[in-house]
Design an enzyme around this catalytic site. Structure first.
Site, PDB file in Angstrom:
ATOM      1  N   GLY A  70       0.791  -1.224   0.000  1.00  0.00           N
ATOM      2  CA  GLY A  70       0.000   0.000   0.000  1.00  0.00           C
ATOM      3  C   GLY A  70       0.822   1.271   0.000  1.00  0.00           C
ATOM      4  O   GLY A  70       0.457   2.260  -0.653  1.00  0.00           O
ATOM      5  N   THR A  71       1.925   1.277   0.719  1.00  0.00           N
ATOM      6  CA  THR A  71       2.747   2.490   0.795  1.00  0.00           C
ATOM      7  C   THR A  71       3.288   2.873  -0.572  1.00  0.00           C
ATOM      8  O   THR A  71       3.208   4.039  -0.986  1.00  0.00           O
ATOM      9  CB  THR A  71       3.901   2.300   1.797  1.00  0.00           C
ATOM     10  OG1 THR A  71       3.347   2.184   3.119  1.00  0.00           O
ATOM     11  CG2 THR A  71       4.863   3.481   1.765  1.00  0.00           C
ATOM     12  N   ASN A 151      -7.466   3.771   9.359  1.00  0.00           N
ATOM     13  CA  ASN A 151      -6.805   2.608   9.947  1.00  0.00           C
ATOM     14  C   ASN A 151      -6.757   2.631  11.466  1.00  0.00           C
ATOM     15  O   ASN A 151      -6.508   1.602  12.087  1.00  0.00           O
ATOM     16  CB  ASN A 151      -5.378   2.465   9.392  1.00  0.00           C
ATOM     17  CG  ASN A 151      -4.557   3.723   9.579  1.00  0.00           C
ATOM     18  OD1 ASN A 151      -4.980   4.811   9.188  1.00  0.00           O
ATOM     19  ND2 ASN A 151      -3.385   3.589  10.165  1.00  0.00           N
ATOM     20  N   GLN A 179      -7.268  -0.507   4.042  1.00  0.00           N
ATOM     21  CA  GLN A 179      -8.007  -1.149   5.133  1.00  0.00           C
ATOM     22  C   GLN A 179      -9.341  -1.744   4.690  1.00  0.00           C
ATOM     23  O   GLN A 179      -9.943  -2.520   5.435  1.00  0.00           O
ATOM     24  CB  GLN A 179      -8.249  -0.144   6.269  1.00  0.00           C
ATOM     25  CG  GLN A 179      -7.020   0.216   7.067  1.00  0.00           C
ATOM     26  CD  GLN A 179      -6.481  -0.937   7.898  1.00  0.00           C
ATOM     27  OE1 GLN A 179      -7.202  -1.876   8.244  1.00  0.00           O
ATOM     28  NE2 GLN A 179      -5.203  -0.897   8.230  1.00  0.00           N
ATOM     29  N   ALA A 200      -1.968  -6.866   0.354  1.00  0.00           N
ATOM     30  CA  ALA A 200      -2.533  -8.207   0.555  1.00  0.00           C
ATOM     31  C   ALA A 200      -2.531  -8.648   2.008  1.00  0.00           C
ATOM     32  O   ALA A 200      -3.400  -9.418   2.427  1.00  0.00           O
ATOM     33  CB  ALA A 200      -1.758  -9.222  -0.295  1.00  0.00           C
ATOM     34  N   HIS A 201      -1.557  -8.179   2.799  1.00  0.00           N
ATOM     35  CA  HIS A 201      -1.450  -8.681   4.173  1.00  0.00           C
ATOM     36  C   HIS A 201      -2.551  -8.161   5.092  1.00  0.00           C
ATOM     37  O   HIS A 201      -2.664  -8.591   6.241  1.00  0.00           O
ATOM     38  CB  HIS A 201      -0.069  -8.371   4.765  1.00  0.00           C
ATOM     39  CG  HIS A 201       0.169  -6.936   5.108  1.00  0.00           C
ATOM     40  ND1 HIS A 201       0.173  -6.471   6.401  1.00  0.00           N
ATOM     41  CD2 HIS A 201       0.423  -5.865   4.321  1.00  0.00           C
ATOM     42  CE1 HIS A 201       0.425  -5.167   6.399  1.00  0.00           C
ATOM     43  NE2 HIS A 201       0.581  -4.783   5.155  1.00  0.00           N
ATOM     44  N   THR A 237      12.099  -7.357 -11.287  1.00  0.00           N
ATOM     45  CA  THR A 237      11.514  -8.693 -11.372  1.00  0.00           C
ATOM     46  C   THR A 237      10.322  -8.809 -10.435  1.00  0.00           C
ATOM     47  O   THR A 237      10.400  -8.443  -9.258  1.00  0.00           O
ATOM     48  CB  THR A 237      12.559  -9.762 -11.007  1.00  0.00           C
ATOM     49  OG1 THR A 237      13.670  -9.639 -11.904  1.00  0.00           O
ATOM     50  CG2 THR A 237      11.975 -11.164 -11.117  1.00  0.00           C
ATOM     51  N   CYS A 328       2.744   1.224  11.587  1.00  0.00           N
ATOM     52  CA  CYS A 328       3.868   1.944  10.984  1.00  0.00           C
ATOM     53  C   CYS A 328       4.422   3.010  11.919  1.00  0.00           C
ATOM     54  O   CYS A 328       5.477   3.567  11.685  1.00  0.00           O
ATOM     55  CB  CYS A 328       3.424   2.591   9.671  1.00  0.00           C
ATOM     56  SG  CYS A 328       2.628   1.431   8.550  1.00  0.00           S
TER      57      CYS A 328
END
Length: 385
Positions: A70-71, A151, A179, A200-201, A237, A328
């Site tokens: 996201g960042t 968040n 979120q 994704a996390h 990659t 964060c």
């Protein structure tokens, strides 16, 4: 017993997602840019995943750029707005995630861009009348960046209303949806938004992978120079197994979304009710109305105590994992910029509890027992008898 109630920071990876990723950690190791069998196999997995993501949020596969999370996606959107689209005014809020707030501050100073902060109502929601005023008086091309679900306190932004307002004034609209992605349905054909973001996390996928959605009408150049991956926008990659895991996590979340919403909202409602029953002078930061609040997040303001700063540490010692704000910002000596931004009482002990589909009522009950014990014996504030 250990109870994990910090799912807004990160979620445990779903075993189904792990199973899907394992073949690409072992045998499907090819470089997606290689033209031989192994490379083609890897490239096919990435493009299949891209189509899966696009189908779930009803957009074109070409509108999805995979990122490290996201960042990076938030940073990309803001940089595109200024460097590619020529925006001269940015409108945001003082309680955005630092991935937005710090990026806006930096680029506005570097490029001499005007930026304006929208006000809040008494519940901590964006003041839409003030936003309309800022848009009407903006100079030149304008970029609006407002998160969908906060968040820390969980307030939800009415995306459709803000989008319509932006279109009326010819402004670009970016929403940090980290979120809320895979916690709510997104239909990009109905939501007229230029940029949204994903990590994704936050929904039981792997860390280190996300995406930026960029509306097809927006033309951009290279964002990261390198080997021309992601259609030339983002060199480097690709995170093959991460991309595969992201797509699988979104697939699972979409498949079981209604069931998960009902389960998690019930846990949040139960915890609110039990906290009100067990503590005097309990408060909740943000709006806890289900229609206006993220169902996975509950930010609690506990009764006054001289040992307010010991709450999270004490809970951790007793097996309860929660937070005082964004992961964060952990380790920061400063108060949460979100709580100060909405004029919350930061002299009292505050904690953010956040839930997932793996959270159980038994875990909530244990957490409540520990909270009562902590306030009675450790922090010397009196719960309801």
């Amino acid at each position: 017993m250990r109870v994990y109630l910090d799912n807004a920071a990160t979620t445990p990876i779903d075993p189904e997602v792990v199973e899907t990723m394992i073949p690409y950690l072992q045998d499907g190791f090819g470089n997606p840019s290689s033209t031989h069998y192994y490379g083609r196999q890897a490239k096919a997995a990435i493009e299949t995943s891209r189509r899966t993501v696009a189908k779930i949020i009803n957009c074109l596969p070409s509108e999805i750029i995979f990122t490290s999370g996201g960042t990076e996606a938030d940073n990309m959107a803001i940089n595109i707005a200024v460097k590619e689209l020529g925006c001269k005014t940015i409108i945001t809020s003082p309680i955005e995630h630092h991935a937005v707030g710090h990026t806006v501050e930096n680029i506005c100073e570097e490029k001499n861009i005007e930026f304006k902060l929208v006000k809040f109502d008494d519940k901590g929601h964006v003041d839409l009348d003030h936003l309309e005023e800022l848009l009407a008086n903006a100079n030149g091309k304008t970029f609006v960046s407002l998160m969908h679900g906060n968040n820390e306190v969980g307030n939800l932004l009415p995306l459709r209303k803000v989008s319509e307002m932006c279109r009326k004034h010819g402004a670009y609209f970016h929403s940090d949806t980290v979120q809320t992605m895979s916690h709510y349905k997104f239909d990009m054909q109905e939501l007229d938004i230029d940029f949204i973001t994903c990590a994704a996390h936050k929904f039981h996928g792997p860390k280190g992978i996300g995406f930026l959605y960029i509306k097809k009408d927006i033309k951009i150049g290279n964002l990261i120079y390198g080997g021309g991956q992601e259609r030339g926008f983002r060199g480097g990659t690709e995170n093959l197994y991460g991309i595969v895991g992201l797509a699988k996590a979104m697939e699972i979340a979409d498949r079981d979304l209604e069931q998960h919403q009902i389960h998690v909202q019930a846990l949040k409602n139960y915890m609110i009710e039990q906290l009100q029953n067990r503590f005097e002078d309990i408060k909740f930061h943000g709006d806890i109305t289900p229609e206006k609040s993220l169902y996975t997040v509950l930010n609690v303001c506990f009764p006054k105590t001289e040992k307010a700063n010991m709450l999270l540490f004490t809970l951790d010692l007793k097996g309860i994992a929660c937070s005082g704000g964004s992961a964060c910002s952990s380790g920061s000596v400063n108060a949460s910029h979100v709580l100060t931004g909405i004029n919350a009482d930061i002299t009292r002990p505050n904690a953010r509890f956040s839930f997932s589909r793996f959270t159980t009522k038994g875990e909530i009950d244990y957490a409540l027992e520990v909270l009562v014990e902590v306030f009675e014996h450790n922090l010397k504030a009196t719960p309801v008898s």
